[in-house]
Design a protein around this motif. Structure first.
Motif, PDB file in Angstrom:
ATOM      1  N   TYR A 147       0.851  -1.197   0.000  1.00 36.61           N
ATOM      2  CA  TYR A 147       0.000   0.000   0.000  1.00 36.61           C
ATOM      3  C   TYR A 147       0.879   1.236   0.000  1.00 36.61           C
ATOM      4  CZ  TYR A 147       0.904   0.381   5.034  1.00 36.61           C
ATOM      5  OH  TYR A 147       1.526   0.501   6.244  1.00 36.61           O
ATOM      6  N   ARG A 148       0.288   2.360  -0.394  1.00 42.06           N
ATOM      7  CA  ARG A 148       1.024   3.630  -0.410  1.00 42.06           C
ATOM      8  C   ARG A 148       0.915   4.289   0.952  1.00 42.06           C
ATOM      9  NH1 ARG A 148      -0.420   7.708  -5.108  1.00 42.06           N
ATOM     10  NH2 ARG A 148      -2.282   8.038  -3.881  1.00 42.06           N
ATOM     11  N   ASP A 149       2.034   4.711   1.485  1.00 42.73           N
ATOM     12  CA  ASP A 149       1.978   5.549   2.684  1.00 42.73           C
ATOM     13  C   ASP A 149       1.295   6.858   2.274  1.00 42.73           C
ATOM     14  OD1 ASP A 149       3.615   6.104   5.522  1.00 42.73           O
ATOM     15  OD2 ASP A 149       3.161   7.888   4.330  1.00 42.73           O
ATOM     16  N   PRO A 171      -5.537  -1.793 -10.647  1.00 42.85           N
ATOM     17  CA  PRO A 171      -6.306  -0.813 -11.420  1.00 42.85           C
ATOM     18  C   PRO A 171      -5.629   0.539 -11.577  1.00 42.85           C
ATOM     19  CG  PRO A 171      -7.454  -1.393  -9.370  1.00 42.85           C
ATOM     20  CD  PRO A 171      -6.294  -2.321  -9.516  1.00 42.85           C
ATOM     21  N   MET A 172      -4.745   0.935 -10.621  1.00 43.01           N
ATOM     22  CA  MET A 172      -4.224   2.304 -10.642  1.00 43.01           C
ATOM     23  C   MET A 172      -2.702   2.342 -10.732  1.00 43.01           C
ATOM     24  SD  MET A 172      -7.162   3.683 -10.393  1.00 43.01           S
ATOM     25  CE  MET A 172      -7.147   5.398  -9.955  1.00 43.01           C
ATOM     26  N   LEU A 173      -2.215   3.196 -11.624  1.00 43.20           N
ATOM     27  CA  LEU A 173      -0.783   3.440 -11.732  1.00 43.20           C
ATOM     28  C   LEU A 173      -0.614   4.957 -11.577  1.00 43.20           C
ATOM     29  CD1 LEU A 173       1.396   1.896 -14.556  1.00 43.20           C
ATOM     30  CD2 LEU A 173       1.985   3.986 -13.400  1.00 43.20           C
ATOM     31  N   ALA A 174      -0.349   5.396 -10.375  1.00 48.36           N
ATOM     32  CA  ALA A 174      -0.334   6.841 -10.088  1.00 48.36           C
ATOM     33  C   ALA A 174       1.108   7.353 -10.077  1.00 48.36           C
ATOM     34  CB  ALA A 174      -1.058   7.100  -8.771  1.00 48.36           C
ATOM     35  N   THR A 175       1.780   7.301  -8.901  1.00 50.22           N
ATOM     36  CA  THR A 175       3.220   7.625  -8.895  1.00 50.22           C
ATOM     37  C   THR A 175       4.025   6.483  -9.496  1.00 50.22           C
ATOM     38  OG1 THR A 175       3.600   6.601  -6.739  1.00 50.22           O
ATOM     39  CG2 THR A 175       2.983   8.936  -6.738  1.00 50.22           C
ATOM     40  N   LEU A 191     -10.544   8.223 -10.658  1.00 47.79           N
ATOM     41  CA  LEU A 191     -11.779   7.623 -10.142  1.00 47.79           C
ATOM     42  C   LEU A 191     -11.798   7.618  -8.616  1.00 47.79           C
ATOM     43  CD1 LEU A 191     -10.699   4.644  -9.132  1.00 47.79           C
ATOM     44  CD2 LEU A 191     -11.049   4.032 -11.513  1.00 47.79           C
ATOM     45  N   GLY A 192     -10.799   8.269  -8.006  1.00 49.06           N
ATOM     46  CA  GLY A 192     -10.707   8.244  -6.540  1.00 49.06           C
ATOM     47  C   GLY A 192      -9.810   7.120  -6.090  1.00 49.06           C
ATOM     48  N   ASP A 193     -10.059   6.620  -4.895  1.00 49.20           N
ATOM     49  CA  ASP A 193      -9.250   5.525  -4.332  1.00 49.20           C
ATOM     50  C   ASP A 193      -9.873   4.188  -4.720  1.00 49.20           C
ATOM     51  OD1 ASP A 193      -8.401   3.456  -2.430  1.00 49.20           O
ATOM     52  OD2 ASP A 193      -7.320   5.089  -1.461  1.00 49.20           O
ATOM     53  N   ALA A 194      -9.162   3.436  -5.553  1.00 49.24           N
ATOM     54  CA  ALA A 194      -9.728   2.201  -6.117  1.00 49.24           C
ATOM     55  C   ALA A 194     -10.030   1.169  -5.030  1.00 49.24           C
ATOM     56  CB  ALA A 194      -8.775   1.616  -7.145  1.00 49.24           C
ATOM     57  N   GLY A 195      -9.138   1.042  -4.044  1.00 47.35           N
ATOM     58  CA  GLY A 195      -9.372   0.069  -2.962  1.00 47.35           C
ATOM     59  C   GLY A 195     -10.591   0.462  -2.141  1.00 47.35           C
ATOM     60  N   ASP A 196     -10.682   1.722  -1.788  1.00 49.76           N
ATOM     61  CA  ASP A 196     -11.816   2.194  -0.984  1.00 49.76           C
ATOM     62  C   ASP A 196     -13.127   2.052  -1.746  1.00 49.76           C
ATOM     63  OD1 ASP A 196     -10.039   2.803   0.988  1.00 49.76           O
ATOM     64  OD2 ASP A 196     -10.152   4.976   0.740  1.00 49.76           O
ATOM     65  N   LYS A 199      -1.808  15.360  -3.796  1.00 53.15           N
ATOM     66  CA  LYS A 199      -1.849  14.219  -2.884  1.00 53.15           C
ATOM     67  C   LYS A 199      -1.538  12.905  -3.592  1.00 53.15           C
ATOM     68  CE  LYS A 199      -4.959  16.173   0.499  1.00 53.15           C
ATOM     69  NZ  LYS A 199      -6.332  16.328   0.946  1.00 53.15           N
ATOM     70  N   GLY A 200      -1.125  12.993  -4.832  1.00 55.93           N
ATOM     71  CA  GLY A 200      -0.751  11.776  -5.554  1.00 55.93           C
ATOM     72  C   GLY A 200      -1.925  11.025  -6.144  1.00 55.93           C
ATOM     73  N   TYR A 201      -3.085  11.677  -6.242  1.00 55.41           N
ATOM     74  CA  TYR A 201      -4.247  11.033  -6.867  1.00 55.41           C
ATOM     75  C   TYR A 201      -4.279  11.353  -8.360  1.00 55.41           C
ATOM     76  CZ  TYR A 201      -6.302   9.226  -2.636  1.00 55.41           C
ATOM     77  OH  TYR A 201      -6.517   8.494  -1.515  1.00 55.41           O
ATOM     78  N   ILE A 202      -4.744  10.378  -9.129  1.00 59.66           N
ATOM     79  CA  ILE A 202      -4.878  10.573 -10.569  1.00 59.66           C
ATOM     80  C   ILE A 202      -6.084  11.479 -10.836  1.00 59.66           C
ATOM     81  CG2 ILE A 202      -5.333   9.420 -12.763  1.00 59.66           C
ATOM     82  CD1 ILE A 202      -3.956   6.916 -11.636  1.00 59.66           C
ATOM     83  N   VAL A 203      -5.877  12.490 -11.692  1.00 58.24           N
ATOM     84  CA  VAL A 203      -6.942  13.426 -12.068  1.00 58.24           C
ATOM     85  C   VAL A 203      -7.129  13.387 -13.597  1.00 58.24           C
ATOM     86  CG1 VAL A 203      -7.711  15.837 -12.006  1.00 58.24           C
ATOM     87  CG2 VAL A 203      -6.281  14.936 -10.142  1.00 58.24           C
TER      88      VAL A 203
HETATM   89  N1  URA Z   1      -4.401   5.030  -5.864  1.00 55.84           N
HETATM   90  C1  URA Z   1      -5.721   5.109  -6.101  1.00 55.84           C
HETATM   91  O1  URA Z   1      -6.496   4.230  -5.715  1.00 55.84           O
HETATM   92  N2  URA Z   1      -6.183   6.187  -6.769  1.00 55.84           N
HETATM   93  C2  URA Z   1      -5.380   7.169  -7.219  1.00 55.84           C
HETATM   94  O2  URA Z   1      -5.875   8.125  -7.843  1.00 55.84           O
HETATM   95  C3  URA Z   1      -4.018   7.059  -6.957  1.00 55.84           C
HETATM   96  C4  URA Z   1      -3.543   5.977  -6.288  1.00 55.84           C
END
Ligand code: URA
Ligand code: PRP
Length: 209
Positions: free
Chosen positions: A104-106, A133-137, A199-204, A192-196
């Motif tokens: 998980y990402r800190d 599903p997500m490739l952010a940083t 779709l938000g936080d994929a796990g949540d 905050k390192g979220y993709i724009v």
């Molecule tokens: N992880 C996610 O679930 N969503 C993001 O936008 C970035 C990292």
């Protein structure tokens, strides 16, 4: 091999990704869409799987028929969100091996925190399909690929639904030999390192946490 991101532009996939992005999409539909998207993306990402011939008998005659060569590929889930894609992929390739990598990402540093690894003993000799599903940083996928390379794996690709340009560049720098399949390259990462737009936080969103 040079790194390449293949964007899968199929209309069915693009339509489902748009539904996935919608913040009104509830977890049960979100998971369903991730499953369908994973199966569509897998179709493209598995084009080069090795086939062999097996003698079979149809109701009419004998024939030498193409079947997947054994051992089949290994599906690698980068948990948690990768598990939804993994389950869908296993329906398409039921003979695949499975590897779970817990990362998980800190939230503050965005560094990858590695907490679990469990895969087949012969993983170094297999073809791997990583799903997340997500490739952010790209910190998570870079860490997962590094773990696999440390175990001797050389043949793998990554399937991610959404990617940020920053993450694709980082991944290509760290692991230029690993092909990447994505459904969309979004505009950017936010502070905050979220993709724009993302779709938000994929796990949540998958697990309503
Ligand atoms: N992880 C996610 O679930 N969503 C993001 O936008 C970035 C990292
Ligand atoms: C999400 C996602 C990726 C990671 C991508 O996992 O599933 O693994 O973020 O971000 P990165 O490219 O910046 O590393 P998350 O850290 O939310 O873990 P979780 O699925 O266990 O909640």
């Amino acid at each position: 091999m040079t790194s390449s991101a293949t964007v899968i532009g199929h209309p069915l996939l693009q339509h489902k990704i748009s539904l996935l992005r919608d913040k009104e999409t509830p977890p049960i539909i979100f998971r369903l869409l991730v499953r369908e998207i994973a199966q569509l993306m897998l179709f493209e990402a598995t084009r080069d799987l090795t086939l062999t011939e097996r003698e079979i008998e149809t109701p009419l005659t004998k024939m030498s028929a193409p079947v997947l060569a054994a051992p089949g590929p290994v599906l690698v889930s980068i948990m948690r969100a990768g598990n939804v894609m993994l389950d869908a992929a296993l329906e398409i390739i039921p003979t695949a091996g499975v590897c779970h990598i817990g990362i998980y990402r800190d939230h503050d540093t965005l560094e990858a925190v590695e907490y679990y690894f469990n895969g087949p003993a012969d993983i170094a000799d297999r073809s791997l399909l990583l799903v997340d599903p997500m490739l952010a940083t790209a910190n998570s996928s870079i860490a997962a690929i590094s773990q696999l390379k440390a175990r001797g794996v050389s043949d793998m690709c990554l399937i991610s639904i959404l990617a940020a340009p920053e993450g694709l560049a980082a991944l290509s720098e760290a692991h230029p030999d690993v092909p990447v399949f994505v459904g969309s390259v979004d505009a950017q990462l936010n502070e905050k390192g979220y993709i724009v737009p993302g779709l938000g936080d994929a796990g949540d969103r998958s697990y309503a946490t």
